[in-house]
Write an enzyme that holds these catalytic residues in place. Structure first.
Site, PDB file in Angstrom:
ATOM      1  N   TYR A 191      -0.177   5.052   0.814  1.00 38.97           N
ATOM      2  CA  TYR A 191      -0.401   6.139   1.766  1.00 38.97           C
ATOM      3  C   TYR A 191      -0.449   5.606   3.203  1.00 38.97           C
ATOM      4  O   TYR A 191      -1.322   4.836   3.569  1.00 38.97           O
ATOM      5  CB  TYR A 191      -1.696   6.874   1.430  1.00 38.97           C
ATOM      6  N   SER A 235      -2.755   0.883  -4.945  1.00 37.84           N
ATOM      7  CA  SER A 235      -3.289   2.021  -4.208  1.00 37.84           C
ATOM      8  C   SER A 235      -4.611   2.493  -4.792  1.00 37.84           C
ATOM      9  O   SER A 235      -4.912   2.284  -5.969  1.00 37.84           O
ATOM     10  CB  SER A 235      -2.282   3.172  -4.244  1.00 37.84           C
ATOM     11  N   ASN A 236      -5.384   3.161  -3.930  1.00 39.57           N
ATOM     12  CA  ASN A 236      -6.584   3.854  -4.399  1.00 39.57           C
ATOM     13  C   ASN A 236      -6.236   5.072  -5.235  1.00 39.57           C
ATOM     14  O   ASN A 236      -7.071   5.581  -5.985  1.00 39.57           O
ATOM     15  CB  ASN A 236      -7.445   4.280  -3.207  1.00 39.57           C
ATOM     16  N   ASP A 238       0.870  -1.177   0.000  1.00 41.61           N
ATOM     17  CA  ASP A 238       0.000   0.000   0.000  1.00 41.61           C
ATOM     18  C   ASP A 238       0.907   1.227   0.000  1.00 41.61           C
ATOM     19  O   ASP A 238       2.088   1.145   0.374  1.00 41.61           O
ATOM     20  CB  ASP A 238      -0.894  -0.030   1.239  1.00 41.61           C
ATOM     21  N   ARG A 278      -7.350  13.429   5.818  1.00 38.51           N
ATOM     22  CA  ARG A 278      -7.083  12.009   5.568  1.00 38.51           C
ATOM     23  C   ARG A 278      -8.280  11.139   5.971  1.00 38.51           C
ATOM     24  O   ARG A 278      -8.692  10.249   5.215  1.00 38.51           O
ATOM     25  CB  ARG A 278      -5.834  11.582   6.342  1.00 38.51           C
TER      26      ARG A 278
END
Length: 224
Positions: free
Chosen positions: A10, A116-117, A8, A39
């Site tokens: 972040y 990741s998104n 991942d 966030r």
């Protein structure tokens, strides 16, 4: 033994809290709180949109979350301010152990990838602006399937890029919801618990829990 380690981005490789100094000129007293709310809202909006099946690109979602955080703290802003603050996500600090750990992992002939998104432009710019770009073999964005993690379709992207068994993939994240999602999909998982938190179990526990990526490297050495 694992052939691919998927990270991942972040909070796992890059410190999202490093962005808080960017808010000093807008509200120095609450800079940390605004960054934290940004966030949290980003993650909350992604979860809501996944349930509602209303996908948008992560850069747009992130800007929407930023506007909300600024509105909560009654900070006045312009479109230029939004773009300037958003650019902080393209220049996050990586955690200090990452470069050395990635070199050691590459020396073990492991494929290193990220999932990741974040959409492709966000991820490639962030990685290119760091000192670890040469160690990344694949950058995978859920934008390809238009579903955010932790949907099964997002983790299935890894099998599109790598024709290996699920048991040969280790997924690494600091986010418990991400670990749960990857484990539910059938990957072994490593939870990077940097802040001594309690694991939020939702049907699956991590294969291994470490405090940082250096500890993950040592664990892999013991397994080999």
């Amino acid at each position: 033994m694992y052939k691919v380690i998927v990270f991942d981005v972040y909070g796992t490789m890059f410190d999202v809290n490093s962005i808080k100094a960017n808010f000093d000129q807008y509200n120095k007293e609450n800079a940390g709180e605004i960054a934290s709310l940004w966030r949290k809202t980003q993650l909350h909006h992604a979860a809501l949109r996944q349930v509602m099946q209303r996908y948008i690109r992560y850069d747009d979602l992130t800007k929407n979350a930023l506007r909300y955080a600024l509105d909560v703290y009654e900070v006045k802003y312009s479109r230029e301010d939004i773009n300037k603050l958003f650019d902080g996500y393209l220049n996050l600090d990586y955690f200090k152990e990452i470069p050395k750990a990635f070199i050691e992992l590459k020396n073990k002939n492991l494929e290193l990838a990220i999932l990741s998104n974040g959409n492709d432009n966000m991820l490639r710019t962030l990685v290119d602006n760091s000192a670890i770009s040469e160690h990344i073999d694949a950058i995978m964005s859920v934008d390809e399937v238009k579903q955010y993690k932790p949907s099964p379709a997002s983790y299935a992207l890894v099998l599109k890029y790598y024709q290996v068994k699920r048991s040969e993939i280790l997924f690494v994240s600091t986010n418990t919801w991400d670990v749960n999602g990857a484990a539910n999909f059938g990957f072994d998982t490593a939870w990077v618990n940097r802040n001594n938190e309690i694991f939020d179990e939702n049907g699956a526990k991590p294969t291994i829990t470490v405090n940082n990526v250096n500890e993950l490297v040592k664990w892999l050495e013991l397994k080999s």
